[in-house]
Design an enzyme around this catalytic site. Sequence first.
Site: not given
Ligand code: UD1
Length: 437
Positions: A38-39, A134, A324
Site C-alpha cells: 500500500k505504502n 490514520d 507500522d
Molecule cells: C509513512 C507511512 C506510515 C508509516 C510512516 C513511518 C504512508 C502513507 N504512510 O507516513 O504508514 O508509519 O511512513 O514509517 O506511506 N514529520 C514531521 N514533519 C514532517 C513530516 C514528518 O515532523 O514534515 C514527523 C511525523 O510527525 C512523524 C515522523 O516525522 O513523527 C515520521 O513521519 P513520516 O516518515 O513522514 O511518515 P509518513 O510519510 O507520514
Amino acid sequence: MGNVTDASSALEGRAPASYIEVQHSAPLAGEVVVPGAKNSVLKLMAASLMADGIFEISNVPDIVDVGIMADLLRAIGLRIDIDRAHSVVTIENRGELTPVAPYELVERIRASINVLGPLLTRCGRVTLSMPGGDDFGSRPIDMHIAGLKAMGATFKFGSGYLEAFADQLHGADITFEFPSVGATENLLTAAVLANGTTTIANAAREPEIIDLCEFLQAMGAEIEGVGTPILTVTGVQQHDLHGCEHETVPDRIQAATYIAACAVTGGSIDVLNARPDHMKIVLARFTDMGMKFEPLPYGLRVRAPERLRATDVATLPYPGIATDYKPLIITMLAVAEGVSIVTENLFPGRFRYVEELQRLGADIRTAGHHAVVRGVPRLSGAPVESHDIRAGAAMVVAGLAAEGTTMITGVHHIDRGYDNLVGRLSAIGANISRVDV
Ligand code: UD1
C-alpha cells in the site's frame, strides 16, 4: 428500512458496520502470498501525474485506499482503470490536469499529500486540502514545505487548504533533521522536473522509497544514490518523461502480519513473495522471540515455537523496525513468556490499540512513548474496535490467540490496507470469518 440504513451510513461517510469474528486457532499451516505494498502503490499512482503517457502498475493490492487514490487522481484529470482480477492499475495521463485536490478525497487518505510534489513541479501551482489518514496523533508537513520553499516554492494557507506556487522549481541542497518518508517522496518527485540538481541528505530509504525511485527512473528521471541516505536528482525536461511499466514491491507489513499470525498460533507457514532482505531487523527480533526463518526462492519459511519469548523493541526509520509493525509486535509479546519494553520513536500517540488488547486480557502499561508488556499465557475473546489499519490487523492476530470469540469492528480501517486478510488467514487454517452487514 434498508434505505434508511444506507442513508445513515452514507452520512457517516463509511461502509455499513461490517465485523470480523475470530476464534482461537490451531497452529497455522500452508502458504500465503503477500500482495504489493500500500505504502508504495499509492505513491507510484501519484507520481504518474508527472508525465504524459500510459502507466501500467502491476502487483497492486486490492485495497480501498487504491480506489480512493484513483478517485483523487481522476478528479485531477487522469484516466484510471483498476483490473482487480489481475492486480493491475492502468493510468492514462494526457496532460489535462487541474491541480486541485479537494477536501472530500484528501481527508480520507494520508498519501494524498503525495500529489503535492508532482503537481507543483509539473503545473507550477497546486491547491490541496490539508491531508488526513490514520488516527495516530498529529502528522505535520513542515519538512515537505520547508524543502519545497528551498526549491523556490511559495505557500499560502487558509480555510484548511494550502496553495503552493512555483513557475519553475530550482535544485537545492536539503538536509532533513529526520528521514521523513512523505517529505522524501515529495521532494524527490518535485526535483525530477526542477532546474538543476537537488540533493536530499538524511533521506528516508524504505523499500517503498526505492520502489518510487525505480518508477521515476523508468519514467525518465535522473536519480543517483537510490537506497542510500543521500539522493541526488538532476532535473530533466517535461518531454524527457514518459509512461512506463512497473511492478509494486511486496508489502513488508502485510508479510509481518502473516508472520505474527503464525507466531501466536505456534504455526509453520510459507510466506510467498515476502522479501526477507527488506525485513532484516524485524526478523532478527522475531528470532529473539524464538521464531525460525528460512529463505525460499520467492519468500520465507516461518516456524514458531510453542510459546514466544519476551524481547525489547524500539521503532526507528528504515532499516530500523517500522512503526507500522508495532501493534503486531506488541500483540505477539502480549502472549510471550516474560516482560518486554517497546519504545515508539516515530508517532508518540500510536498506542491507542493497547486499550483494546487490555480488553482481551493483555497486561500492558504505557508511559509516554514506552509500553511495558507482561506476557500472559492466554488472552480471552471480547468485542474490540480497530482504530487504524495496523491496529485492526493486530486485533485479528490477538483473536487467533484468544480463548472464545473476538469480534472486531472498525473493519473499514483494515480494508484500507489489507487485501483479503480474512480469506488469506482462513486458507492457512485460521478460525476467522467476516460478516458484512
Ligand atoms: C509513512 C507511512 C506510515 C508509516 C510512516 C513511518 C504512508 C502513507 N504512510 O507516513 O504508514 O508509519 O511512513 O514509517 O506511506 N514529520 C514531521 N514533519 C514532517 C513530516 C514528518 O515532523 O514534515 C514527523 C511525523 O510527525 C512523524 C515522523 O516525522 O513523527 C515520521 O513521519 P513520516 O516518515 O513522514 O511518515 P509518513 O510519510 O507520514
